[in-house]
Design an enzyme around this catalytic site. Sequence first.
Site, mmCIF file in Angstrom:
data_model
loop_
_atom_site.group_PDB
_atom_site.id
_atom_site.type_symbol
_atom_site.label_atom_id
_atom_site.label_comp_id
_atom_site.label_asym_id
_atom_site.label_seq_id
_atom_site.Cartn_x
_atom_site.Cartn_y
_atom_site.Cartn_z
ATOM 1 N N ASP A 150 0.630 -1.030 0.082
ATOM 2 C CA ASP A 150 0.206 -0.019 -0.192
ATOM 3 C C ASP A 150 0.840 1.081 -0.304
ATOM 4 O OD1 ASP A 150 -3.029 1.044 0.681
ATOM 5 O OD2 ASP A 150 -1.213 1.978 1.988
ATOM 6 N N ALA A 178 -4.735 2.168 -0.980
ATOM 7 C CA ALA A 178 -4.916 1.317 -2.047
ATOM 8 C C ALA A 178 -5.296 0.519 -2.236
ATOM 9 C CB ALA A 178 -3.137 1.121 -2.143
ATOM 10 N N ASP A 179 -5.471 -0.526 -0.781
ATOM 11 C CA ASP A 179 -5.463 -1.794 -1.306
ATOM 12 C C ASP A 179 -7.294 -1.868 -0.907
ATOM 13 O OD1 ASP A 179 -3.306 -3.648 -0.195
ATOM 14 O OD2 ASP A 179 -2.685 -2.710 1.455
ATOM 15 N N LEU A 180 -7.827 -1.339 0.275
ATOM 16 C CA LEU A 180 -8.755 -0.383 -0.071
ATOM 17 C C LEU A 180 -9.849 -0.205 -1.087
ATOM 18 C CD1 LEU A 180 -9.413 1.204 3.432
ATOM 19 C CD2 LEU A 180 -9.540 -1.563 3.514
ATOM 20 N N GLY A 183 -10.125 -3.316 -3.527
ATOM 21 C CA GLY A 183 -11.034 -4.223 -3.211
ATOM 22 C C GLY A 183 -12.246 -4.086 -3.458
#
Length: 408
Positions: A150, A178-180, A183
């Site tokens: 991230d 970034a990860d969220l 997803g």
Amino acid sequence: MNAADRQQGPLAGHTVVDLSRALAGPHAGMMLADLGARVIKVENPGTGDDTRGWGPPFVGPEDDLQSTYFMSCNRNKESISLDLKSSDGQAVLRGLLERADVVIENFRPGVMDRLGFSTAAMHTLNPRLVILSITGFGHDGPESRRSGYDQILQGEAGLMSLTGSGPDDPQRVGVPIADLLAGMNGATGVLAALVERERTGQGKVVRTSLLASLIGVHAFQGTRATVAGEVPQAQGNHHPSIAPYGLFNCKDGSVQISVGSEKLWASFAAAFGLDPAAPGFASNAERVRNRQEVIAAVERAFAEYGAAELLEKLNDAGIPAGKVRSLDEVYAWDQVASQGLVVDVEHPLLGTVSLPGPPLRFFAPGDTAETTVTGHAAPPLLDADGGSIREWLGLVPVAAADAPVRAE
């Protein structure tokens, strides 16, 4: 989420195999689980998902500490541990893929191919399978094989250059955004592919990345660069294109305001004794160009007010405003509770724990009754459902050999 609750959700009857670890893929899987899908999380034997070891904080008994990080992105799932390099693990995975509607993976490009589960191989097993693949920099291109985490992507995708007190103070966003976002984009892509499958009968591959997800939310900052030819920079807690809009000091703290139209500016100026047509203040473009003078004028007007009194006055004037809450204040807020944004679950080691809740609510036609699923399951212990999943597949492991046998 128990079986009865899954039957009530929009994705009731759908099965998701979650091969992902860390955050982007697991967050996508949790979103699908919240919508009623059965999500089976496949983890490494012994250690499980990487995030089971991410902490502190850890909670629970000293001999079986639980990571609160893991708990943030794995509610409503089942867990089975599989060694995907073994014949047993691969046989179980084949059985899962044959029955699944969706599979999620966030390995580096090429890993699934080396395991024998390329996209072509998976679609041979199950032509209706929707495959979600999340990578750091994209599945192809010159930098596709770089590992993506991230904060690295927050820097590489330009987000850190926009965040901080000024151009020389790049800062990460306080959550792994970034990860969220990856997803969330992945879950959206899955839902679109499932809708298309209803028409075509065929599954497909959905790909997104941390890089794509951050560039996809550059919004007006992106068009400043691509259209206006400007290079946006961090400028703290004030909006680059609207003024006054940001965090302002008052007598005993600070408040946030958003004066996003000329009508609001006139109302704001009248409430606080400012001349809305003063030189340099008459239009939003002028106020943006003279931002520091606007900030100084607003903070002079706010200096005589405490935050609570000021928020009340702003509300009476119709000015969007708010305070900056700490997370303990957020989760104690009655508005948050009213939206189902805190859910209680029963954890086998911890008892009743509260988790941040899902962001979607559903209602019957005509808004006559809420149909949102309210029963949620705690994030699973490692391999908690391994036996029942193997039983569902009709596979019984053989202790003395690395191969399963099919139950009669």
